[in-house]
Design a protein around this motif. Structure first.
Motif: not given
Length: 824
Positions: A396-411, A413-423
């Motif tokens: 049931d593991a996800v990838a490590s939080a410190y093994s990154l593919k790219e510096y984009n907000i994860a899809e 989690l809702g991506g950049t749009h969801a992050y902007s609303i939370l911010r």
């Protein structure tokens, strides 16, 4: 480098993979060759064909032994060239007069048969034919005599005893006049000119390292390094390499026989690895302890903290100025995926995107005194990292939080749009969002690895022949095949590199995993090469990209990118290697390294962010006695202070009071830049370490009222006890919020946090000794502060039990205006 290997051993080895000199010695053109030989020998032992007193053959020791043999040859060559050109020819005549020509001939023939040259071993020449020839003007009979003498020295060297199977001279002793000749060597060489007046004969010179350090190969190399420079000159540069390789191989073997547990593969796991001696103390770096771990001459282990502010590199004062909001930040860490699952349970609905987080949670954080929310694991993570964890049984593991593919907000989690609303929603409640930036490495399947392989530290051959890559291809990209070393899957080894094959070009690279030198590499990461200016610039642009989205950035493992540690780990000075196995071969001079990396990367980051994204609070996770350096010279706004957690938890109260005193004596401005915490995501939870009673709330009071930045862990206020791994999708324990604990936080701690402006600055901070009738009670923390006319006094006894006493005059502190020590 070269040394003797008997015919018997050579016949059992894959000799086509080894190189031999004309005298029959195995030649180590590089460290890789010694590792190949060690791997073959270890295969023989594993198959039961041979036994070895040493168990596992250490390739570094083989390399060092070969170097000692080569340096002995070089010493003899200098003696022949400058002092006694006829020493070998006269030796043959002298021994013939002593034991007879026929016995000398028998000895040489047997020697060449048992320790054959390439041509003799392959049957192209008989021993007699080889002995009758010359090579490069040097008669082979004389060369054989020299090799025979060094074979004898190799066999009597106690430090080489564990490897005797390779060059055992027992048959020569039993069946030839070998013992007669070797016994008379001292007599013969005493008839020849001295090597030098201070050294004595040639034999004295050759045996001096062995006599000085009979049981240590590295000790003998140290002797040669110190005593032979005037005789060997440039040849000695390889002594430093050999010493480093021995250290590295010791670490590599230790890892194979002390395999890491599951948590130690997780990025940031608190492990430690030996780094060498400082004086008579054996020192290891330990991220968990906020400094160094020491084994003293008495064998006792103790912790060593950053209490002495000796300049690591050109220290000077260059603090970054805070903006008005920065001193009052109170940060809380949240493992994003776990938190969303917990919120789903709490609110009875599926909360999986950032913009689904209820306003009530932002309001609750505000009521608890929190003004900064660190969301761990927001960026797109490595697919290969998740694959590795699931192949290793964590379904049931996800990838490590410190093994990154790219510096984009994860899809997911809702991506950049969801992050902007939370911010924006968080900002309405006075809360700023914080993010990690992981500058040291990327995920092993990141597009950076696939499209820009030159950005990463790699080599064309496997660093260790024992590594095998027969497991599954974990690359999600058809352009490459990616495999981690097989023994990661069964936890029997922890390789320093993984293998990448580029299908279009056909190129194979062995790319180093991210590594901080504390024993185990992070097996789902790829190490960036900070010796390259264009890599540093690209990372700088990513940092600016992150800063434009987040007002607070936490730099993961920032200390490994301090210039001195980039050098120590990846491009060590000759003789200073040993941190990461196989990197000693990349040793370069200080001048060469300074040319590649002329400046501190972090100073450049701080200055660029200040210009291009002003108002960003930069927070460094840094240990290894660099805490003060990171804020005072490199200009980070804040730096981790794990001594707070460790010392208060263990009630090492005198040590922590000393820590505070030394900071005040050196520069009080450092104090306000510490990030204090009772737990962080890499540690046991605060409840686990401090309990849920008075000690917990007493230390939380210190956390809330000392200068610096208070940081709360995920679940600390609610009373959760589970430590969430960086690969957790959800909590594994079924835990419920502790109402009593939360109520006490709201009553005792939240009011202090909401008044952080009274406590946050260090300008008027004063620490006191607490005097009792028996002297100073080191368990009591007493201090006062004054901000804009609002005064505070805190007195806390960090030990169960009663005490009574008084406070009078403060401890000494540096008055930076006058440059003098003061007390109040």
């Amino acid at each position: 480098m070269e040394f003797h290997i008997s015919r018997a051993i050579r016949e059992k080895l894959k000799t086509d993979e080894l190189h031999f000199s004309y005298t029959g010695n195995v030649v180590f053109a590089n460290v890789t060759a010694s590792r190949k030989l060690a791997a073959q020998l270890n295969e023989l032992h594993a198959a039961g064909s041979e036994s070895s007193a040493a168990g596992t053959v250490n390739a570094g020791a083989l390399f060092a032994m070969g170097l000692i043999d080569e340096l002995n040859h070089a010493l003899i060559a200098r003696y022949r060239a400058e002092i006694d050109p006829a020493v070998h020819a006269e030796a043959l005549r002298w021994f013939a007069s002593q034991i007879g020509p026929e016995n000398v001939e028998k000895l040489l023939l047997n020697f060449v048969e048992q320790f054959p040259t390439v041509d003799v071993f392959q049957g192209k020449l008989t021993p007699i034919q080889w002995l009758q020839r010359t090579t490069e003007g040097f008669p082979n009979r004389e060369a054989a005599l020299e090799e025979l003498m060094l074979l004898w020295l190799t066999n009597i060297n106690p430090a080489f005893k564990s490897f005797r199977e390779l060059f055992d001279d027992k048959d020569l002793q039993l069946n030839t006049p070998y013992q007669n000749v070797t016994a008379k060597l001292p007599d013969y060489l005493s008839t020849r000119p001295l090597f030098s007046a201070e050294v004595g004969t040639l034999l004295d010179a050759l045996t001096a390292p062995m006599l000085a350090s009979p049981d240590s190969i590295t000790g003998q190399l140290d002797y040669i390094r110190e005593r032979w420079p005037k005789y060997l000159g440039e040849n000695l540069s390889r002594v430093l390499l050999a010493i480093d390789v021995v250290r590295e191989e010791d670490i590599a073997i230790w890892m194979r026989f002390n395999p890491p547990g599951p948590d130690q593969f997780r990025h940031g796991a608190p492990t430690w690895g030996s780094q060498g001696f400082i004086g008579d103390e054996f020192v290891g770096y330990h991220a968990d302890f906020g400094g160094e771990y020491v084994i003293g001459p008495d064998g006792q282990r103790r912790r060593r903290y950053a209490t002495d502010y000796q300049a690591p590199l050109n220290e000077y004062e260059a603090f970054s100025a805070d903006q008005a909001w920065m001193p009052n930040v109170v940060l809380i860490a949240k493992s994003t995926y776990v938190w969303l699952e917990q919120l789903s349970k709490k609110y009875g609905r599926h909360i999986h995107h950032l913009d689904h987080i209820p306003d009530e949670e932002m309001k609750l954080l505000n009521e608890r005194g929190i003004t900064g929310l660190w969301l761990i694991g927001l960026w797109e993570r490595s697919i290969a990292s998740r694959t590795i964890k699931r192949l290793r049984g964590h379904g049931d593991a996800v990838a490590s939080a410190y093994s990154l593919k790219e510096y984009n907000i994860a899809e997911d989690l809702g991506g950049t749009h969801a992050y902007s609303i939370l911010r924006d929603r968080a900002a309405a409640h006075g809360i700023r969002l914080a993010s990690d930036m992981v500058p040291n490495h990327m995920g092993i399947d990141s597009p950076w690895v696939i499209e820009h392989p030159d950005w990463f530290i790699s080599c064309p051959e496997s660093p260790f022949p024992v590594y095998t890559f027969n497991g599954p291809d974990i690359s999600p990209d058809s352009r490459v095949e990616i495999k981690i070393e097989d023994h990661y899957y069964d936890q029997t080894d922890a390789a320093v590199a993984f293998r990448v094959r580029y299908h279009q070009s056909g190129e194979t690279r062995y790319v180093y995993h991210g590594n901080d030198g504390t024993t185990f590499a992070w097996n789902d990461t790829a190490q960036l090469d900070y010796s390259k200016a264009y890599v540093r610039e690209h990372v700088m642009q990513v940092i600016l990209h992150v800063a434009r989205q987040f007002p607070i950035i936490r730099f993961d493992a920032a200390m490994v990118l301090a210039k001195r540690h980039v050098q120590r780990l990846w491009f060590p000075l000759p003789g200073a290697g040993g941190s990461i196995p196989s990197r000693a071969e990349n040793a370069i001079s200080q001048e060469a390294f300074d040319e590649l990396m002329p400046n501190e990367f972090w100073r450049e980051v701080v200055d660029r962010v200040a210009v291009e994204v002003p108002g960003t609070l930069l927070l460094a996770e840094a240990f290894w006695l660099l805490e003060g350096y990171f804020v005072r010279t490199l200009g980070m706004h804040r730096v981790y202070n794990s001594a707070f957690m460790n010392m208060l938890r263990d009630e090492e109260n005198a040590k922590y009071r000393s820590y505070l005193k030394k900071t005040l004596e050196f520069d009080p401005d450092i104090l306000k830049r510490y990030v204090n915490f009772m737990s962080n995501p890499d540690e046991r939870t605060a409840i686990d370490q401090f309990g849920d009673g008075d000690k917990c709330f007493g230390c939380a009071t210190l956390l809330s009222t000392l200068p610096g930045l208070p940081m709360f862990g995920h679940g600390q206020i609610e009373g959760f006890t589970e430590r969430y791994g960086m690969e957790f999708k959800q909590a594994k324990m079924q835990e419920w919020e502790n109402d009593d604990l939360m109520a006490r936080h709201q009553r005792d701690i939240a009011p202090l946090l909401k008044n952080r402006r009274i406590f946050a600055e260090s300008t008027n901070f004063v620490l006191y000794d607490f005097w009792t009738e028996h002297g100073v009670d080191e368990n009591v923390f007493a201090y006062s502060n004054n901000f804009d006319g609002q005064r505070s006094l805190i007195v806390y006894n960090n030990r169960y039990g009663s005490t009574r006493g008084t406070i009078h005059t403060s401890v000494g502190f540096m008055d930076k205006g006058s440059g003098e020590m003061r007390q109040k």
